[in-house]
Design a protein around this motif. Structure first.
Motif, PDB file in Angstrom:
ATOM      1  N   VAL A  31      28.415  37.097  36.830  1.00 45.02           N
ATOM      2  CA  VAL A  31      30.137  37.102  37.230  1.00 45.02           C
ATOM      3  C   VAL A  31      30.876  36.144  36.450  1.00 45.02           C
ATOM      4  N   PHE A  32      31.751  36.702  35.994  1.00 46.55           N
ATOM      5  CA  PHE A  32      32.778  35.995  34.899  1.00 46.55           C
ATOM      6  C   PHE A  32      34.270  35.748  35.688  1.00 46.55           C
ATOM      7  N   PHE A  33      34.730  34.618  35.573  1.00 49.16           N
ATOM      8  CA  PHE A  33      35.878  34.349  36.180  1.00 49.16           C
ATOM      9  C   PHE A  33      36.833  34.306  34.995  1.00 49.16           C
ATOM     10  N   VAL A  34      37.894  35.197  34.958  1.00 49.71           N
ATOM     11  CA  VAL A  34      38.840  35.403  33.727  1.00 49.71           C
ATOM     12  C   VAL A  34      40.274  35.627  34.479  1.00 49.71           C
ATOM     13  N   ASN A  35      41.180  35.418  33.582  1.00 51.50           N
ATOM     14  CA  ASN A  35      42.757  35.840  33.945  1.00 51.50           C
ATOM     15  C   ASN A  35      42.740  37.140  34.384  1.00 51.50           C
TER      16      ASN A  35
END
Length: 121
Positions: free
Chosen positions: A76-80
């Motif tokens: 899981v990646f947290f990005v804008n």
């Protein structure tokens, strides 16, 4: 022949196919609108291309998502959010525009997958 169609074109779940078809139709509608100058100069070739690409888009997107899932796995990646939506739009547009070339890969995969698992849809 029916077995071939069931294992390829009916190889995706109905919910996945309809969801992707809605997105593909939206992209196709927007492209036809932009390319024809607001529906002023619509050509038959553009309409045919848009219809074929829209119908094949779910299989093209299936190939893309399979490759991304293979590469990234369950990470899981947290990005804008704005950046994410922009990248999503670009990848969806690329899959739609290249659906005629990419979708056959997904159809062949689905055929062999359902043949191997001996599932009749």
């Amino acid at each position: 022949m029916t077995d071939f169609i069931n294992k390829t074109f009916k190889g995706l779940t109905a919910s996945y196919y309809i969801r992707q078809l809605v997105f593909g139709a939206a992209i196709g509608f927007a492209l036809v609108f932009l390319m024809s100058g607001g529906f002023k100069n619509i050509t038959v070739g553009l309409i045919i291309f848009a219809i074929i690409s829209t119908l094949l888009y779910p299989y093209s997107r299936f190939v893309y998502e399979s490759i991304v899932n293979f590469i990234f796995g369950n990470n899981v990646f947290f990005v804008n959010a704005i950046w994410l939506l922009a990248v999503k739009f670009v990848t969806m547009s690329m899959c739609w525009a290249g659906a005629i070339g990419i979708a056959p890969i997904g159809l062949v995969y689905l055929y062999f997958y359902h043949t191997k698992n001996n599932t009749n849809l």
